[in-house]
Design a protein around this motif. Structure first.
Motif, PDB file in Angstrom:
ATOM      1  N   LEU A   5      44.318 -15.563 -23.614  1.00  0.00           N
ATOM      2  CA  LEU A   5      45.325 -16.280 -23.922  1.00  0.00           C
ATOM      3  C   LEU A   5      45.430 -17.359 -22.745  1.00  0.00           C
ATOM      4  O   LEU A   5      44.969 -17.462 -21.605  1.00  0.00           O
ATOM      5  N   ARG A   6      45.972 -18.422 -23.486  1.00  0.00           N
ATOM      6  CA  ARG A   6      46.455 -19.632 -22.557  1.00  0.00           C
ATOM      7  C   ARG A   6      47.202 -19.382 -21.219  1.00  0.00           C
ATOM      8  O   ARG A   6      48.079 -18.568 -21.455  1.00  0.00           O
ATOM      9  N   GLY A   7      46.764 -19.748 -20.192  1.00  0.00           N
ATOM     10  CA  GLY A   7      47.438 -19.368 -18.971  1.00  0.00           C
ATOM     11  C   GLY A   7      47.147 -18.403 -18.206  1.00  0.00           C
ATOM     12  O   GLY A   7      47.713 -17.879 -17.253  1.00  0.00           O
ATOM     13  N   GLN A   8      46.501 -17.217 -18.581  1.00  0.00           N
ATOM     14  CA  GLN A   8      45.939 -16.137 -17.894  1.00  0.00           C
ATOM     15  C   GLN A   8      45.060 -16.493 -17.022  1.00  0.00           C
ATOM     16  O   GLN A   8      44.072 -17.112 -17.377  1.00  0.00           O
ATOM     17  N   ASP A  30      43.647 -25.504 -19.624  1.00  0.00           N
ATOM     18  CA  ASP A  30      44.671 -25.312 -20.616  1.00  0.00           C
ATOM     19  C   ASP A  30      46.099 -25.389 -20.158  1.00  0.00           C
ATOM     20  O   ASP A  30      47.119 -25.712 -20.526  1.00  0.00           O
ATOM     21  N   ILE A  31      45.999 -24.995 -18.704  1.00  0.00           N
ATOM     22  CA  ILE A  31      47.343 -24.995 -18.026  1.00  0.00           C
ATOM     23  C   ILE A  31      47.781 -26.361 -17.749  1.00  0.00           C
ATOM     24  O   ILE A  31      48.937 -27.148 -17.656  1.00  0.00           O
ATOM     25  N   ARG A  32      46.855 -27.133 -16.771  1.00  0.00           N
ATOM     26  CA  ARG A  32      46.995 -28.530 -16.395  1.00  0.00           C
ATOM     27  C   ARG A  32      46.362 -29.547 -16.747  1.00  0.00           C
ATOM     28  O   ARG A  32      46.609 -30.610 -16.237  1.00  0.00           O
ATOM     29  N   LEU A  37      40.932 -30.011 -12.861  1.00  0.00           N
ATOM     30  CA  LEU A  37      39.762 -29.125 -12.649  1.00  0.00           C
ATOM     31  C   LEU A  37      38.810 -29.742 -11.616  1.00  0.00           C
ATOM     32  O   LEU A  37      38.484 -30.884 -11.855  1.00  0.00           O
ATOM     33  N   THR A  38      38.556 -29.105 -10.623  1.00  0.00           N
ATOM     34  CA  THR A  38      37.501 -29.514  -9.705  1.00  0.00           C
ATOM     35  C   THR A  38      36.409 -28.169  -9.496  1.00  0.00           C
ATOM     36  O   THR A  38      36.993 -27.012  -9.814  1.00  0.00           O
ATOM     37  N   MET A  39      35.531 -28.243  -8.933  1.00  0.00           N
ATOM     38  CA  MET A  39      34.628 -27.404  -8.668  1.00  0.00           C
ATOM     39  C   MET A  39      35.158 -26.491  -7.625  1.00  0.00           C
ATOM     40  O   MET A  39      35.154 -25.232  -7.670  1.00  0.00           O
ATOM     41  N   GLY A 101      44.496 -28.373 -23.520  1.00  0.00           N
ATOM     42  CA  GLY A 101      43.942 -28.948 -22.308  1.00  0.00           C
ATOM     43  C   GLY A 101      42.372 -29.017 -22.988  1.00  0.00           C
ATOM     44  O   GLY A 101      41.442 -29.935 -22.987  1.00  0.00           O
ATOM     45  N   ARG A 102      41.886 -27.914 -23.466  1.00  0.00           N
ATOM     46  CA  ARG A 102      40.477 -27.690 -23.962  1.00  0.00           C
ATOM     47  C   ARG A 102      40.360 -28.514 -25.219  1.00  0.00           C
ATOM     48  O   ARG A 102      39.409 -29.461 -25.476  1.00  0.00           O
ATOM     49  N   TYR A 103      41.505 -28.720 -26.088  1.00  0.00           N
ATOM     50  CA  TYR A 103      41.293 -29.479 -27.579  1.00  0.00           C
ATOM     51  C   TYR A 103      41.113 -30.966 -27.116  1.00  0.00           C
ATOM     52  O   TYR A 103      40.280 -31.709 -27.482  1.00  0.00           O
ATOM     53  N   GLU A 104      41.811 -31.297 -26.034  1.00  0.00           N
ATOM     54  CA  GLU A 104      41.809 -32.639 -25.330  1.00  0.00           C
ATOM     55  C   GLU A 104      40.388 -32.909 -24.869  1.00  0.00           C
ATOM     56  O   GLU A 104      39.635 -34.046 -25.149  1.00  0.00           O
TER      57      GLU A 104
END
Length: 152
Positions: A5-8, A30-32, A37-39, A101-104
Motif C-alpha cells: 500500500l502507498r505509504g507503507q 509515492d509519499i513524497r 528519492l536519493t540513493m 508519485g510512481r505514476y508521475e
C-alpha cells in the motif's frame, strides 16, 4: 494485485537487497515524490549501508528507471485483470490515484537509457490495453487532471 500500500514503510531483511531497495524507493516516491528519492535515503529505508545500493544500481537514474518499469508492469497487470471497458478505465485511474508519485515517474523523463527504451514497449502495451476505454492519451489526461485537482 498490489502487494504494498502507498505509504507503507519497508525494511530489508537479509535476502533480496534489490527488492528491498525497490520497495523503499517506491514507498518514498509515492509519499513524497520522485525528487525526494536519493540513493542514501533508499539505503536508509532499506536498513543497509549507503554503499549497498550501488551493488544493484549504478546510480539514481537506474533506480528510478527500475521503479518506473515496475510501475508499468503493475499497471499492465491491473489492466489485464479486468474485463469490461469501464473496469479498464477505473483500473487505470485507480492506479494513478493510488500511486501518484510512481505514476508521475512512469510518464516523466527517465535518465537511464535502457529503462527509457524498455518503457516505450511497456507504454505501447498500456496503450493497447486501454484502447477500448478511450485510449492512453485520454486516460492519461484524465488522470493528470485529477492529480492536479482539476476534476470534480
Amino acid at each position: 494485485m498490489r502487494t504494498r500500500l502507498r505509504g507503507q514503510k519497508t525494511a530489508y531483511h537479509h535476502g533480496d537487497l534489490r527488492r528491498g531497495l525497490m520497495d523503499a524507493a517506491m514507498t518514498l516516491i509515492d509519499i513524497r515524490g520522485r525528487h525526494a528519492l536519493t540513493m542514501r535515503e533508499a539505503a536508509r529505508r532499506a536498513g543497509v549501508s549507503e554503499a549497498a545500493p550501488y551493488r544493484h544500481f549504478a546510480n539514481l537514474d537506474e533506480l528510478l528507471g527500475a521503479v518506473a518499469l515496475e510501475g508499468y508492469e503493475m499497471l499492465i497487470g491491473d489492466l489485464e485483470a479486468v474485463g469490461s471497458t469501464k473496469a479498464v478505465k477505473e483500473a487505470y485511474l485507480a492506479f494513478a490515484r493510488d500511486f501518484p508519485g510512481r505514476y508521475e515517474l512512469m510518464y516523466g523523463r527517465l535518465g537511464d537509457r535502457k529503462s527509457a527504451t524498455r518503457r516505450k514497449r511497456l507504454a505501447a502495451e498500456v496503450a493497447e490495453l486501454t484502447e477500448r476505454a478511450g485510449g492512453l492519451a485520454a486516460l492519461h489526461g484524465e488522470a493528470s487532471l485529477a492529480q492536479a485537482g482539476l476534476t470534480p
